[in-house]
Motif scaffolding. Structure first.
Motif, PDB file in Angstrom:
ATOM      1  N   GLU A   1       0.934  -1.248   0.045  1.00 23.67           N
ATOM      2  CA  GLU A   1      -0.069  -0.096   0.047  1.00 23.67           C
ATOM      3  C   GLU A   1       0.938   1.347   0.099  1.00 23.67           C
ATOM      4  OE1 GLU A   1      -3.156   1.712   2.578  1.00 23.67           O
ATOM      5  OE2 GLU A   1      -2.694  -0.268   3.308  1.00 23.67           O
ATOM      6  N   ARG A   2       0.269   2.378  -0.723  1.00 22.83           N
ATOM      7  CA  ARG A   2       1.265   3.517  -0.876  1.00 22.83           C
ATOM      8  C   ARG A   2       0.547   4.566  -0.110  1.00 22.83           C
ATOM      9  NH1 ARG A   2       5.253   2.088  -4.215  1.00 22.83           N
ATOM     10  NH2 ARG A   2       6.036   4.405  -4.513  1.00 22.83           N
ATOM     11  N   ILE A   3       1.376   5.416   0.358  1.00 28.65           N
ATOM     12  CA  ILE A   3       0.793   6.892   1.311  1.00 28.65           C
ATOM     13  C   ILE A   3       1.457   7.801   0.620  1.00 28.65           C
ATOM     14  CG2 ILE A   3       2.648   6.625   2.801  1.00 28.65           C
ATOM     15  CD1 ILE A   3       0.286   7.631   4.923  1.00 28.65           C
ATOM     16  N   ASP A   4       0.772   9.092   0.512  1.00 30.55           N
ATOM     17  CA  ASP A   4       1.244  10.292  -0.012  1.00 30.55           C
ATOM     18  C   ASP A   4       1.940  11.062   0.917  1.00 30.55           C
ATOM     19  OD1 ASP A   4       1.598  12.176  -2.500  1.00 30.55           O
ATOM     20  OD2 ASP A   4       0.606  13.246  -1.095  1.00 30.55           O
ATOM     21  N   VAL A   5       3.269  11.468   0.962  1.00 27.20           N
ATOM     22  CA  VAL A   5       3.950  12.327   1.846  1.00 27.20           C
ATOM     23  C   VAL A   5       4.615  13.340   0.965  1.00 27.20           C
ATOM     24  CG1 VAL A   5       5.983  12.159   3.682  1.00 27.20           C
ATOM     25  CG2 VAL A   5       4.553  10.142   3.184  1.00 27.20           C
ATOM     26  N   LYS A   6       4.135  14.538   1.433  1.00 26.93           N
ATOM     27  CA  LYS A   6       4.275  15.952   0.768  1.00 26.93           C
ATOM     28  C   LYS A   6       4.448  15.625  -1.051  1.00 26.93           C
ATOM     29  CE  LYS A   6       6.416  18.090   4.629  1.00 26.93           C
ATOM     30  NZ  LYS A   6       7.250  19.152   5.026  1.00 26.93           N
TER      31      LYS A   6
ATOM     32  N   SER B   1       4.868   9.600  -3.142  1.00 24.15           N
ATOM     33  CA  SER B   1       4.035   8.063  -3.021  1.00 24.15           C
ATOM     34  C   SER B   1       5.131   7.265  -2.395  1.00 24.15           C
ATOM     35  CB  SER B   1       3.576   7.720  -4.224  1.00 24.15           C
ATOM     36  OG  SER B   1       3.063   6.519  -3.969  1.00 24.15           O
ATOM     37  N   MET B   2       4.856   6.602  -1.200  1.00 28.66           N
ATOM     38  CA  MET B   2       5.736   5.933  -0.560  1.00 28.66           C
ATOM     39  C   MET B   2       5.150   4.526   0.006  1.00 28.66           C
ATOM     40  SD  MET B   2       7.982   8.854   1.799  1.00 28.66           S
ATOM     41  CE  MET B   2       9.383   7.704   2.195  1.00 28.66           C
ATOM     42  N   THR B   3       6.084   3.388  -0.070  1.00 28.30           N
ATOM     43  CA  THR B   3       5.371   2.274   0.542  1.00 28.30           C
ATOM     44  C   THR B   3       5.827   2.210   1.914  1.00 28.30           C
ATOM     45  OG1 THR B   3       7.732   0.944   0.252  1.00 28.30           O
ATOM     46  CG2 THR B   3       5.762   1.033  -1.592  1.00 28.30           C
TER      47      THR B   3
END
Length: 98
Positions: free
Chosen positions: A5-10, A13-15
């Motif tokens: 799953e990926r999350i948006d950090v600034k 997109s990071m796992t």
């Protein structure tokens, strides 16, 4: 969050693995970052942390070296050992049962 799953950090997109890796790189004394990074690896995977190639067991071993009271890291480290394998943690030889 699952490993894929990926999350948006600034805007990036990071796992989960990338987040833990970034934490370990930003704070190389963060035992939790190394323990959590180990949870994202399979027994055959390796990851590069600041130029050092580490496997799951090495990530779990790094955590109690940084924080000898990190119980979860000791538990995770134990899960990587065979019933007869020994590993050295801060000068103490340990088995899966210990």
């Amino acid at each position: 969050m699952t490993p894929t799953e990926r999350i948006d950090v600034k805007g990036i997109s990071m796992t989960q693995q990338q987040c833990y890796l970034k934490a370990a790189e930003l704070d190389p004394q963060n035992a939790h970052a190394f323990n959590n990074l180990g949870t994202t690896l399979t027994s055959t995977e390796r990851i590069d942390v600041e130029g050092i190639s580490m496997n799951e067991q090495q990530c779990y071993l790094k955590a109690p070296e940084l924080d000898p009271q990190h119980a979860k890291a000791f538990y995770n480290l134990g899960t990587t050992l065979t019933s007869t394998e020994r590993i050295d943690v801060k000068g103490i030889s340990m088995t899966q049962q210990q």
